[in-house]
Design an enzyme around this catalytic site. Structure first.
Site, PDB file in Angstrom:
ATOM      1  N   GLU A  41       0.831  -1.213   0.000  1.00 63.52           N
ATOM      2  CA  GLU A  41       0.000   0.000   0.000  1.00 63.52           C
ATOM      3  C   GLU A  41       0.865   1.263   0.000  1.00 63.52           C
ATOM      4  OE1 GLU A  41      -3.432   2.022   2.939  1.00 63.52           O
ATOM      5  OE2 GLU A  41      -2.298   0.259   3.574  1.00 63.52           O
ATOM      6  N   LYS A 115      -9.146   2.922  -2.348  1.00 65.61           N
ATOM      7  CA  LYS A 115      -9.459   2.336  -1.043  1.00 65.61           C
ATOM      8  C   LYS A 115     -10.839   2.788  -0.585  1.00 65.61           C
ATOM      9  CE  LYS A 115      -7.162   1.620   3.459  1.00 65.61           C
ATOM     10  NZ  LYS A 115      -5.921   1.926   4.202  1.00 65.61           N
ATOM     11  N   CYS A 151      -5.554  -2.888   2.260  1.00 62.32           N
ATOM     12  CA  CYS A 151      -5.440  -2.992   3.720  1.00 62.32           C
ATOM     13  C   CYS A 151      -6.790  -3.061   4.426  1.00 62.32           C
ATOM     14  CB  CYS A 151      -4.576  -1.847   4.259  1.00 62.32           C
ATOM     15  SG  CYS A 151      -3.825  -2.201   5.875  1.00 62.32           S
ATOM     16  N   LEU A 298      24.151   4.144  30.351  1.00 63.09           N
ATOM     17  CA  LEU A 298      23.992   2.917  31.131  1.00 63.09           C
ATOM     18  C   LEU A 298      23.956   3.238  32.615  1.00 63.09           C
ATOM     19  CD1 LEU A 298      26.335   0.311  29.377  1.00 63.09           C
ATOM     20  CD2 LEU A 298      23.847   0.503  29.235  1.00 63.09           C
ATOM     21  N   SER A 299      22.879   2.838  33.263  1.00 62.83           N
ATOM     22  CA  SER A 299      22.704   3.110  34.689  1.00 62.83           C
ATOM     23  C   SER A 299      23.075   1.917  35.561  1.00 62.83           C
ATOM     24  CB  SER A 299      21.252   3.484  34.961  1.00 62.83           C
ATOM     25  OG  SER A 299      20.405   2.365  34.717  1.00 62.83           O
ATOM     26  N   GLY A 300      23.259   0.759  34.938  1.00 59.91           N
ATOM     27  CA  GLY A 300      23.404  -0.473  35.702  1.00 59.91           C
ATOM     28  C   GLY A 300      22.082  -1.170  35.908  1.00 59.91           C
ATOM     29  N   ASP A 303      16.626  -1.618  32.167  1.00 65.15           N
ATOM     30  CA  ASP A 303      16.100  -0.898  31.013  1.00 65.15           C
ATOM     31  C   ASP A 303      17.212  -0.450  30.072  1.00 65.15           C
ATOM     32  OD1 ASP A 303      13.420  -1.068  31.921  1.00 65.15           O
ATOM     33  OD2 ASP A 303      13.753   0.628  33.253  1.00 65.15           O
TER      34      ASP A 303
END
Length: 550
Positions: A41, A115, A151, A298-300, A303
């Site tokens: 599409e 469509k 679609c 990086l926080s440790g 996440d």
């Protein structure tokens, strides 16, 4: 009929590049001798083109490209081409455009189908740009009669959707007009669980009308949307003849006359699908926005570890930089865990202590801030904003896109800092609940244990004050995520959520936090959508509002 399914990843706005992909594909599949090659599409413009459709020059360029494709098709006289493009209605009233499927062969435009059903829910806004088709017809190609739909036109089956949005069923009309092959060109965005629903929709149409069904779905990431592909050809009984892979481009030629294999359809595991979707969405967002590298703070914690792993998988270790910024309350373990993760991934690691900056910052504020207060959000946010400033400085210096690391659970209740940990160009896991983040970590480690076990097993903490854990402020994530799913995805009222077995006081607190933090989420980076209801374009809640549902 021999049909080539061209499951490709177009670039929004790159009409010339998308036209070249059509030419390349025709050359690539020439040896397969297809009667028809099918593209997704609005392939010519990429989906969704959004307000580019309101630019006259953009539509003019798409018209010129259609002529180019007609000329290209003349070089492949035995093969027709079906692709999506916007077309003008020629009417003085209405939006002035159709979302169309164009059938081209041997230098001529043989057939156009517009469509009919224009979705206006969740992330879709097609009535803003398009008018519905005034009629539906079928196209003759060789000895076959094609029933071409776009679609949403196939998403109105009364057997699967008793509470339907539309009164018209285009697939039924195409069958009534004698279609002996259904073809649907799609740009159907991914969310977890949708794959099975999509298969059942098309399988049901094929079985109901005893007509083979070919579906070609876009693949790739465009802004917050991720398209998983999974194009397929089903026989007249709804059994799969071929199913294309998820989250990758594929060009496959199939004979619609051969029988399918009953029970051969295998949907991806949900966590696996989310993992692959995030990698694809991240890779395309970085690439299509003109970046080649990314940087992660990086926080440790789990996440940032998961985001860093996804970035390495998407971009390669040579294109990912990590930075750890220990502050006055950062544990040695968190720093060591971050270093270990970076070493496991083989990426460049920067360590920038921020305690001295924090001391200077708070000294400048003097007695304006109560430093003796046991839990002072001002002081906590200062630490987060220092890190946000540094990561943005590194972004400028190294030419990297900053990936923010907040998850959906935190974003929902505002457990995040504006201009601090929310800083970034892409919020990779902002639609991933915390409980699913843990599942992603396990999935990442299933192949190779790159995330240290200490990161997965430790109690989650922002480490912005002594002994802090997330559960000082939040309910346990298993409970929080259950309430959030009910309130955000299912639109349940607090009373309905309590009736499901959740504590009334906890439910009311969560709901208040979700509602009051709309202003904060509105300022967040674009986030990749992987659940049925993500924060962003698909959830349009007012900010300056006073409403509480009971």
């Amino acid at each position: 009929m021999r049909i080539t399914l061209a499951q490709l990843d177009p670039v929004v706005g790159d009409i010339d590049g998308n036209t070249e992909r059509i030419d390349e594909t025709l050359r690539l599949c020439r040896s397969d001798k297809p009667d028809l090659v099918v593209f997704p599409e609005l392939f010519l413009t990429g989906y969704p083109p959004r307000d580019l459709l309101e630019r006259k020059s953009f539509i003019d360029r798409s018209y010129r490209a259609v002529k180019d494709i007609m000329e290209i098709s003349a070089g492949f006289p035995d093969t027709a081409v079906l692709f999506g493009a916007p077309r003008r209605t020629g009417k003085e009233t209405g939006r002035g455009l159709y979302n169309s499927a164009l059938l081209v062969k041997d230098g001529e435009l043989l057939f156009t189908q517009h469509k009919s059903l224009l979705p206006m829910y969740d992330v879709f806004d097609e009535v803003r740009y398009f008018d519905p088709a005034p009629s539906t017809g079928v196209a003759a190609l060789g000895n076959n009669t094609l029933g071409i739909s776009i679609c949403e036109d196939a998403w109105n089956d009364p057997l699967l959707f008793p509470g339907r949005f539309y009164t018209f069923d285009p697939q039924a009309e195409l069958a009534d007009k004698g279609a002996d092959i259904f073809i649907n060109i799609s740009a159907s965005p991914f969310h977890a669980g949708k794959e099975c629903v999509r298969f059942e929709i098309f399988r049901n149409h094929a079985k109901k009308h005893s007509v083979p069904f070919v579906i070609v779905n876009q693949v790739g990431g465009n802004d917050e949307l991720i398209f998983d592909g999974r194009s397929m050809c089903l026989d007249a009984k709804g059994d799969p003849i071929v199913v294309l892979p998820a989250f990758e481009e594929a060009i496959v030629t199939v004979d619609t006359n051969i029988p399918g294999v009953p029970g051969s359809y295998r949907p991806l595991d949900e966590v696996v699908s989310i993992h692959r979707a995030l990698v694809l969405g991240l890779r395309d967002y970085v690439k299509k926005c003109g970046f080649s590298k990314a940087i992660v703070s990086l926080s440790g914690g789990i996440d940032s570890a998961v985001v860093c792993c996804l970035a390495v998988e998407a971009l390669g270790p040579e294109n990912v930089i990590a930075a750890t910024m220990p502050g006055p309350y950062s544990s040695a373990g968190s720093v060591n865990d971050s270093v270990a993760l970076a070493e496991n991934l083989g990426i460049k690691m920067l360590e920038i202590p921020v305690t001295g900056i924090y001391d200077t910052y708070t000294d400048a504020l003097g007695n304006l801030v109560d430093r003796e207060k046991e839990a002072n959000v001002t002081l906590e946010n200062i630490q987060a904003r220092i890190r946000g400033n540094i990561i943005m400085a590194l972004s400028n210096e190294y030419g990297c896109l900053v990936l923010s690391t907040g998850n959906k659970s935190e974003m929902a209740v505002g457990y995040c800092t504006l201009y601090g940990d929310m800083s970034g160009g892409l919020a990779v896991i902002s639609d991933v609940p915390k409980t699913t983040v843990y599942k992603l970590a396990q999935e990442i480690n299933r192949v190779r244990p790159v995330i240290p076990e200490a990161i997965i097993s430790k109690p989650p903490s922002a480490e912005l004050r002594p002994g802090q854990t997330d559960q000082d402020f939040l309910p346990p994530y298993e409970i929080l995520d259950g309430i959030l799913e009910a309130y955000i995805d299912e639109m349940d009222s607090p009373a309905e959520i309590v009736a499901k077995g959740f504590d009334k006081e906890t439910v009311e607190w969560v709901v208040r936090q979700v509602d009051r933090n709309e202003y904060k989420r509105r300022q967040a980076a674009t986030g990749l959508k992987v659940t049925p209801k993500a924060f962003g374009s698909g959830r349009r809640m007012p900010i300056a509002a006073k409403y509480y549902s009971d």
